[in-house]
Design a protein around this motif. Sequence first.
Motif, PDB file in Angstrom:
ATOM      1  N   LEU A  12       0.881  -1.156   0.000  1.00 26.20           N
ATOM      2  CA  LEU A  12       0.000   0.000   0.000  1.00 26.20           C
ATOM      3  C   LEU A  12       0.923   1.211   0.000  1.00 26.20           C
ATOM      4  CD1 LEU A  12      -1.723  -2.366   1.172  1.00 26.20           C
ATOM      5  CD2 LEU A  12      -3.054  -0.629   2.338  1.00 26.20           C
ATOM      6  N   ARG A  69      -4.594   8.083   1.572  1.00 25.37           N
ATOM      7  CA  ARG A  69      -5.126   7.375   0.400  1.00 25.37           C
ATOM      8  C   ARG A  69      -3.973   6.566  -0.175  1.00 25.37           C
ATOM      9  NH1 ARG A  69      -9.868   9.349  -1.717  1.00 25.37           N
ATOM     10  NH2 ARG A  69     -10.609  11.312  -0.869  1.00 25.37           N
ATOM     11  N   ILE A  72      -2.982   0.219  -4.161  1.00 22.63           N
ATOM     12  CA  ILE A  72      -2.714  -1.155  -3.724  1.00 22.63           C
ATOM     13  C   ILE A  72      -2.060  -1.899  -4.875  1.00 22.63           C
ATOM     14  CG2 ILE A  72      -3.694  -3.308  -2.859  1.00 22.63           C
ATOM     15  CD1 ILE A  72      -6.186  -1.658  -2.009  1.00 22.63           C
ATOM     16  N   ALA A  84      -7.159   2.268  -1.565  1.00 20.77           N
ATOM     17  CA  ALA A  84      -7.675   2.157  -0.196  1.00 20.77           C
ATOM     18  C   ALA A  84      -7.617   3.524   0.465  1.00 20.77           C
ATOM     19  CB  ALA A  84      -6.843   1.151   0.596  1.00 20.77           C
ATOM     20  N   THR A  85      -8.481   3.711   1.454  1.00 22.92           N
ATOM     21  CA  THR A  85      -8.519   4.973   2.184  1.00 22.92           C
ATOM     22  C   THR A  85      -8.664   4.722   3.675  1.00 22.92           C
ATOM     23  OG1 THR A  85     -10.921   5.110   1.880  1.00 22.92           O
ATOM     24  CG2 THR A  85      -9.560   6.307   0.292  1.00 22.92           C
ATOM     25  N   TRP A  99     -11.923   0.517   0.571  1.00 23.05           N
ATOM     26  CA  TRP A  99     -11.107  -0.221  -0.385  1.00 23.05           C
ATOM     27  C   TRP A  99     -11.885  -0.316  -1.674  1.00 23.05           C
ATOM     28  CZ3 TRP A  99     -13.784  -1.704   3.731  1.00 23.05           C
ATOM     29  CH2 TRP A  99     -14.877  -2.532   3.510  1.00 23.05           C
ATOM     30  N   GLN A 100     -11.167  -0.282  -2.772  1.00 19.57           N
ATOM     31  CA  GLN A 100     -11.764  -0.386  -4.093  1.00 19.57           C
ATOM     32  C   GLN A 100     -10.807  -1.220  -4.931  1.00 19.57           C
ATOM     33  OE1 GLN A 100     -10.621   2.990  -3.114  1.00 19.57           O
ATOM     34  NE2 GLN A 100     -12.296   2.914  -1.654  1.00 19.57           N
ATOM     35  N   LEU A 101     -11.227  -2.422  -5.271  1.00 14.50           N
ATOM     36  CA  LEU A 101     -10.384  -3.322  -6.048  1.00 14.50           C
ATOM     37  C   LEU A 101     -10.997  -3.590  -7.406  1.00 14.50           C
ATOM     38  CD1 LEU A 101      -9.525  -6.021  -3.352  1.00 14.50           C
ATOM     39  CD2 LEU A 101      -8.162  -4.037  -4.022  1.00 14.50           C
ATOM     40  N   TYR A 110      -7.610  -9.974  -0.857  1.00 13.62           N
ATOM     41  CA  TYR A 110      -6.837  -8.732  -0.857  1.00 13.62           C
ATOM     42  C   TYR A 110      -7.539  -7.615  -0.082  1.00 13.62           C
ATOM     43  CZ  TYR A 110      -4.248 -10.945  -4.707  1.00 13.62           C
ATOM     44  OH  TYR A 110      -3.510 -11.806  -5.489  1.00 13.62           O
ATOM     45  N   ALA A 111      -8.852  -7.538  -0.162  1.00 18.00           N
ATOM     46  CA  ALA A 111      -9.574  -6.490   0.566  1.00 18.00           C
ATOM     47  C   ALA A 111      -9.423  -6.683   2.072  1.00 18.00           C
ATOM     48  CB  ALA A 111     -11.047  -6.472   0.168  1.00 18.00           C
ATOM     49  N   THR A 114      -5.928  -5.741   3.029  1.00 16.92           N
ATOM     50  CA  THR A 114      -5.815  -4.281   3.015  1.00 16.92           C
ATOM     51  C   THR A 114      -6.470  -3.674   4.250  1.00 16.92           C
ATOM     52  OG1 THR A 114      -5.743  -4.183   0.597  1.00 16.92           O
ATOM     53  CG2 THR A 114      -6.491  -2.190   1.743  1.00 16.92           C
ATOM     54  N   GLY A 115      -7.676  -4.129   4.564  1.00 13.98           N
ATOM     55  CA  GLY A 115      -8.388  -3.608   5.727  1.00 13.98           C
ATOM     56  C   GLY A 115      -7.621  -3.822   7.017  1.00 13.98           C
TER      57      GLY A 115
END
Length: 174
Positions: A12, A69, A72, A84-85, A99-101, A110-111, A114-115
């Motif tokens: 990230l 922001r 990824i 991701a934010t 998250w936006q993949l 992956y989400a 990331t989280g």
Amino acid sequence: MAQRLLTERLVLRPWTIDDAEAARGAYGDAEVARWLIPAMDRVLEAAAMRLVLQQWVAEDARLQPPAGRWAIELRDGGRLIGGATLLPLPPDDEYEIGWQLEPDAWGHGYATETGHALARWAFEQGIEQVIALVRPANSRAMAMVRRMGMEWVGETEKYHDLRLQQFRLRPADL
């Protein structure tokens, strides 16, 4: 500016304007854009994505940690798969993770990864909890926040002028 964060499979990192073409994989996709909170139109052209990224880079420079922001990337190969934010959310300055993949990256964990990275980063900076807001019909996101260990708080209309499902995660939940 967003701190570079590493997970087992992901990097990230702060966005750059040069990410515009790759970022359209997520932000230009109708299935991604329909769930974004706050609402954001699909970004279909690279020039438009560059403008969005310019705005995000400028905003990121003004944010205080842990806010940021991130782009990824996959650690293996460096392919950009989304964004991701972790942003303060008025009126109470709760920290919201998002998250936006791109769809090709869905279903690989992956989400969730990331989280967890964003939550750990926030907790290391002294934040007591992070929240996620999910549109009620977004069953994929609902399942993902539960996999992260987030607790359902309830429905709210407090944010973004929308009726949303609110979830929270605290350090002990990780």
